[in-house]
Design an enzyme around this catalytic site. Sequence first.
Site, PDB file in Angstrom:
ATOM      1  N   ASN A  40      -6.671   6.632   4.167  1.00 17.79           N
ATOM      2  CA  ASN A  40      -8.101   6.895   3.962  1.00 17.79           C
ATOM      3  C   ASN A  40      -8.487   8.364   4.026  1.00 17.79           C
ATOM      4  O   ASN A  40      -9.591   8.717   3.620  1.00 17.79           O
ATOM      5  CB  ASN A  40      -8.932   6.114   4.985  1.00 17.79           C
ATOM      6  CG  ASN A  40      -8.837   4.621   4.774  1.00 17.79           C
ATOM      7  OD1 ASN A  40      -8.114   4.147   3.902  1.00 17.79           O
ATOM      8  ND2 ASN A  40      -9.570   3.864   5.563  1.00 17.79           N
ATOM      9  N   ASN A  45      -9.141   3.675  -1.352  1.00 20.17           N
ATOM     10  CA  ASN A  45      -9.631   4.644  -0.370  1.00 20.17           C
ATOM     11  C   ASN A  45      -8.860   5.960  -0.364  1.00 20.17           C
ATOM     12  O   ASN A  45      -9.424   7.012  -0.040  1.00 20.17           O
ATOM     13  CB  ASN A  45      -9.641   4.023   1.025  1.00 20.17           C
ATOM     14  CG  ASN A  45     -10.751   3.009   1.189  1.00 20.17           C
ATOM     15  OD1 ASN A  45     -11.808   3.132   0.570  1.00 20.17           O
ATOM     16  ND2 ASN A  45     -10.519   1.991   2.003  1.00 20.17           N
ATOM     17  N   HIS A  66       0.818  -1.212   0.000  1.00 21.83           N
ATOM     18  CA  HIS A  66       0.000   0.000   0.000  1.00 21.83           C
ATOM     19  C   HIS A  66       0.854   1.266   0.000  1.00 21.83           C
ATOM     20  O   HIS A  66       0.345   2.359  -0.256  1.00 21.83           O
ATOM     21  CB  HIS A  66      -0.912  -0.004   1.236  1.00 21.83           C
ATOM     22  CG  HIS A  66      -2.325   0.420   0.968  1.00 21.83           C
ATOM     23  ND1 HIS A  66      -2.869   0.524  -0.293  1.00 21.83           N
ATOM     24  CD2 HIS A  66      -3.331   0.771   1.825  1.00 21.83           C
ATOM     25  CE1 HIS A  66      -4.135   0.917  -0.203  1.00 21.83           C
ATOM     26  NE2 HIS A  66      -4.433   1.077   1.069  1.00 21.83           N
ATOM     27  N   PHE A  98      -2.639   9.030   7.104  1.00 14.98           N
ATOM     28  CA  PHE A  98      -3.138   7.690   6.818  1.00 14.98           C
ATOM     29  C   PHE A  98      -3.922   7.729   5.510  1.00 14.98           C
ATOM     30  O   PHE A  98      -4.525   8.740   5.143  1.00 14.98           O
ATOM     31  CB  PHE A  98      -3.957   7.081   7.961  1.00 14.98           C
ATOM     32  CG  PHE A  98      -3.085   6.581   9.084  1.00 14.98           C
ATOM     33  CD1 PHE A  98      -2.483   5.338   9.015  1.00 14.98           C
ATOM     34  CD2 PHE A  98      -2.829   7.384  10.196  1.00 14.98           C
ATOM     35  CE1 PHE A  98      -1.654   4.886  10.033  1.00 14.98           C
ATOM     36  CE2 PHE A  98      -2.001   6.946  11.217  1.00 14.98           C
ATOM     37  CZ  PHE A  98      -1.411   5.690  11.134  1.00 14.98           C
TER      38      PHE A  98
END
Length: 204
Positions: A68, A114, A20, A66
């Site tokens: 999201n 996301n 990610h 982060f």
Amino acid sequence: MIKLFVGLGNPGAEYEATRHNAGFWWIDALSRELQAPLTLDKSYHGQVARTTLNGKTVWLLKPLTFMNVSGKSVAALARFFKIAPDEVLVAHDELDIVPGQVKLKFGGSHAGHNGLRDIHAQLGTDDYWRLRIGVGHPGVKAEVINWVLKKPSQEHRVAIEECIDRALKAVPALLAGEMEKATMLIHTSQPPRPKPPRRTEPED
């Protein structure tokens, strides 16, 4: 031309080497290439670098919010410096592309990513550029979250690093606004897609 380069990922040592964070890997490589060190800037919720190339200001951004809520960081910097969405490029991990391949894309769906979803929401548009860095798919939808939050195999990590290096060669074209040239440089420098194993007929 691209004025703001963004790399997506999650902050923290536990996420540093996970799939990610492929966007972070790319923005770190770009920072080294341009000799523009990233430093923490709380105003933009991330690490930021500012440099001048060919008389024009260029920004690098590594959101530390982060994944999201990455849009909070991107929108804060873009709006303050009046950078239009189509002058933004976001590098991110892409499940639908195999490791070792990378694609340049403008606009379109967030496809369930996301980080992109939040950038869509915060910018109010999907009209920005994406550098889609292939990390492969686990093959089962239920395994996707676990997959992206794990480290790739050594073979896949090497392939991803190689495609990151190749994509850096398109940066001068991106900075000049030569998007067709940048696309051609990125897409035509791909290694051949691995062929599926040949089926062997059973012996009589």
